[in-house]
Design a protein around this motif. Structure first.
Motif, short mmCIF file in Angstrom:
data_model
loop_
_atom_site.label_atom_id
_atom_site.label_comp_id
_atom_site.label_asym_id
_atom_site.label_seq_id
_atom_site.Cartn_x
_atom_site.Cartn_y
_atom_site.Cartn_z
N ALA A 36 1.27 -1.31 -0.14
CA ALA A 36 0.02 0.60 -0.16
C ALA A 36 1.34 1.30 0.28
O ALA A 36 0.97 1.56 0.59
N VAL A 37 1.55 1.40 -0.86
CA VAL A 37 2.14 2.31 -1.85
C VAL A 37 1.75 3.58 -2.62
O VAL A 37 1.91 2.59 -3.61
N THR A 38 2.08 4.50 -2.00
CA THR A 38 1.79 5.04 -4.55
C THR A 38 3.22 5.41 -4.54
O THR A 38 4.59 5.62 -4.22
N LEU A 39 3.43 6.17 -6.14
CA LEU A 39 4.40 5.99 -6.56
C LEU A 39 4.83 7.24 -6.54
O LEU A 39 5.86 6.93 -5.90
N PRO A 40 4.08 8.69 -6.17
CA PRO A 40 4.98 9.17 -5.41
C PRO A 40 5.92 9.45 -4.62
O PRO A 40 7.15 9.53 -4.03
N LEU A 192 13.60 10.72 -14.01
CA LEU A 192 13.28 10.66 -14.96
C LEU A 192 12.80 10.23 -15.31
O LEU A 192 12.12 9.87 -16.18
N LEU A 193 12.88 8.64 -14.85
CA LEU A 193 11.36 8.10 -15.42
C LEU A 193 9.78 8.33 -14.81
O LEU A 193 9.03 7.58 -15.70
N GLU A 194 9.97 8.64 -13.90
CA GLU A 194 9.05 8.22 -13.13
C GLU A 194 8.48 9.96 -13.38
O GLU A 194 7.04 10.25 -13.95
N LYS A 195 9.12 11.03 -14.76
CA LYS A 195 8.44 11.93 -15.17
C LYS A 195 7.87 11.65 -15.97
O LYS A 195 6.76 12.60 -16.83
N THR A 196 7.82 11.11 -16.82
CA THR A 196 6.80 9.75 -18.11
C THR A 196 5.38 9.75 -17.65
O THR A 196 4.26 9.63 -18.36
N GLY A 197 5.26 9.78 -16.77
CA GLY A 197 4.09 8.93 -16.54
C GLY A 197 3.58 7.25 -16.38
O GLY A 197 2.57 7.29 -16.37
N ASP A 198 4.16 6.91 -16.88
CA ASP A 198 4.63 5.29 -17.15
C ASP A 198 4.78 4.28 -16.39
O ASP A 198 4.69 3.19 -16.57
N LEU A 199 5.13 4.75 -14.81
CA LEU A 199 5.19 3.65 -13.70
C LEU A 199 4.07 3.17 -13.31
O LEU A 199 3.37 4.32 -12.63
N SER A 200 4.25 2.18 -12.70
CA SER A 200 3.55 1.76 -11.16
C SER A 200 3.84 0.58 -10.45
O SER A 200 5.50 0.46 -10.94
N VAL A 201 3.48 1.17 -9.43
CA VAL A 201 4.34 0.38 -8.39
C VAL A 201 3.84 -1.26 -8.32
O VAL A 201 2.45 -1.54 -7.90
N LEU A 202 4.92 -2.28 -8.22
CA LEU A 202 4.20 -4.03 -8.10
C LEU A 202 4.06 -4.33 -6.72
O LEU A 202 3.51 -5.23 -6.56
N GLY A 203 5.13 -3.94 -5.95
CA GLY A 203 5.04 -4.17 -4.96
C GLY A 203 6.59 -5.03 -4.21
O GLY A 203 7.57 -4.68 -4.74
N THR A 204 7.05 -5.55 -3.50
CA THR A 204 7.91 -6.34 -3.06
C THR A 204 8.32 -6.88 -3.42
O THR A 204 7.39 -8.12 -4.17
N THR A 206 11.76 -10.28 -4.32
CA THR A 206 12.79 -11.44 -4.42
C THR A 206 13.54 -11.26 -5.92
O THR A 206 13.00 -12.27 -6.92
N ASP A 207 14.69 -10.66 -6.16
CA ASP A 207 15.25 -10.59 -7.19
C ASP A 207 15.86 -12.56 -8.25
O ASP A 207 15.78 -12.70 -6.74
N ARG A 208 16.63 -12.75 -8.37
CA ARG A 208 17.33 -13.18 -9.44
C ARG A 208 18.34 -14.31 -8.52
O ARG A 208 19.19 -14.74 -8.38
N MET A 209 19.04 -13.01 -8.05
CA MET A 209 20.01 -13.46 -6.95
C MET A 209 19.79 -13.23 -5.20
O MET A 209 20.63 -13.00 -5.09
N GLY A 210 18.11 -13.74 -5.08
CA GLY A 210 17.54 -13.48 -4.13
C GLY A 210 18.00 -12.59 -3.38
O GLY A 210 17.80 -12.49 -1.65
N ARG A 211 17.68 -11.10 -4.06
CA ARG A 211 17.76 -9.79 -3.04
C ARG A 211 16.77 -9.30 -2.69
O ARG A 211 15.30 -10.30 -3.62
N ALA A 212 16.40 -8.89 -1.45
CA ALA A 212 14.90 -7.99 -1.57
C ALA A 212 14.83 -6.62 -2.08
O ALA A 212 15.52 -5.78 -2.31
N GLY A 213 13.79 -6.86 -2.86
CA GLY A 213 13.70 -5.25 -3.44
C GLY A 213 12.11 -4.79 -3.56
O GLY A 213 11.13 -5.68 -3.15
N ILE A 214 11.77 -3.41 -4.26
CA ILE A 214 10.95 -3.38 -4.51
C ILE A 214 10.76 -3.08 -6.15
O ILE A 214 11.42 -2.50 -6.72
N ALA A 215 9.64 -3.76 -6.56
CA ALA A 215 9.45 -3.94 -8.03
C ALA A 215 8.10 -2.98 -8.51
O ALA A 215 7.11 -2.46 -7.93
N VAL A 216 9.15 -2.32 -9.50
CA VAL A 216 8.35 -1.27 -10.72
C VAL A 216 7.95 -1.85 -11.73
O VAL A 216 7.95 -2.07 -12.59
#
Length: 269
Positions: A36-40, A192-204, A206-216
């Motif tokens: 529950a977090v907005t992109l901005p 730079l990416l955010e300014k385009t308006g083409d991004l959205s938050v997907l959520g938390t 784990t990437d392919r190397m086993g690292r915790a991340g936040i996906a957009v």
């Protein structure tokens, strides 16, 4: 006829889409858990975290683990990601050293042991795409600022007149195959990416190397055939990974919508 990897590269950077042959089964996509977090809010927090770090110095020493759908029409059941590292000479020329990482196969959407012969991890492999040369980005990227970064990318990559986030990401991904970006440069990239308006938050995630991340998610109304899942480190908020996902709509690509056609994970040098 261009392969999927070539089609994706052209589509993401230049904004065109062609056709490609049938390909092997692809890796399972990452599975974000919604938050529950907005992109901005996310980008704002990430930029503040990055800019609070000591000012770094950009280094031309990028290391990545990458995989792309192969150009061949043969359906090879074994997926062999490669680790890439640039080796630079004193005169500014260099070459990319590629070695294999652990191979695997995919069965019913799950990663399993290789279903066939596979090279041992660490095996050196030739990559004719990256012969000796000076690379694309011979000058260091600007230390900070989204507008300065946009101008730098435009000077090195043939971007569209009005780039969307997918086009900017294609250029940034090329940059990040050569340069390890500082925290401040990561902040500029996110702005730079955010300014385009083409991004959205997907959520938390784990990437392919086993690292915790936040996906957009990076999408494009101009090129809806592909999206990118961009991963920020959960703590540092640096860009650490990205998947390119086929949505559908390209004649000749014999892949199910949602298939991962390319992925990259950036490593700490």
């Amino acid at each position: 006829m261009a392969g999927v990897a070539a089609v994706v590269a052209v589509a993401v950077v230049a904004g065109t889409v062609g056709s490609a042959p049938a390909m092997a089964e692809t890796p399972p996509p990452m599975q974000p858990t919604s938050v529950a977090v907005t992109l901005p809010t996310l980008i704002g927090e990430s930029v503040r975290t990055l800019e609070a770090e000591p000012e770094g110095r950009p280094a031309r020493d990028a290391q990545t683990v990458q995989w792309q759908v192969p150009e061949s029409q043969e359906r090879d059941p074994v997926i062999v990601p490669k680790r890439y590292q640039w080796v630079w000479n004193g005169d500014g020329t260099g070459h990319l050293v590629a070695t294999t990482t652990a191979a695997y196969s995919v069965e019913s959407g799950k990663i399993v042991a290789p279903a066939g012969a596979a090279p041992a991890p660490g095996t050196a492999v030739p990559d004719p795409r990256w012969a000796n040369g000076g690379g694309t980005f011979t000058q260091a990227p600007p230390r900070s600022g989204a507008e300065a970064l946009a101008a730098y990318l435009r000077a090195h990559v043939p971007l569209p007149t009005s780039p969307d986030a997918l086009a900017y990401w294609g250029a940034l991904r090329m940059l990040m195959t050569e340069w390890t970006l500082t925290p401040q440069q990561n902040a500029a990239a996110l702005q730079l990416l955010e300014k385009t308006g083409d991004l959205s938050v997907l959520g938390t995630v784990t990437d392919r190397m086993g690292r915790a991340g936040i996906a957009v998610s990076i999408a494009s109304t101009v090129r809806p055939q592909f999206t990118v899942t961009l991963v920020l480190d959960a703590t540092t908020r640096r860009i650490i990974a990205a998947d390119t996902v086929y949505v559908g709509g390209v004649n000749g690509i014999d892949l199910a919508p949602g298939s991962v056609v390319e992925y990259a994970a950036w490593l700490t040098p």
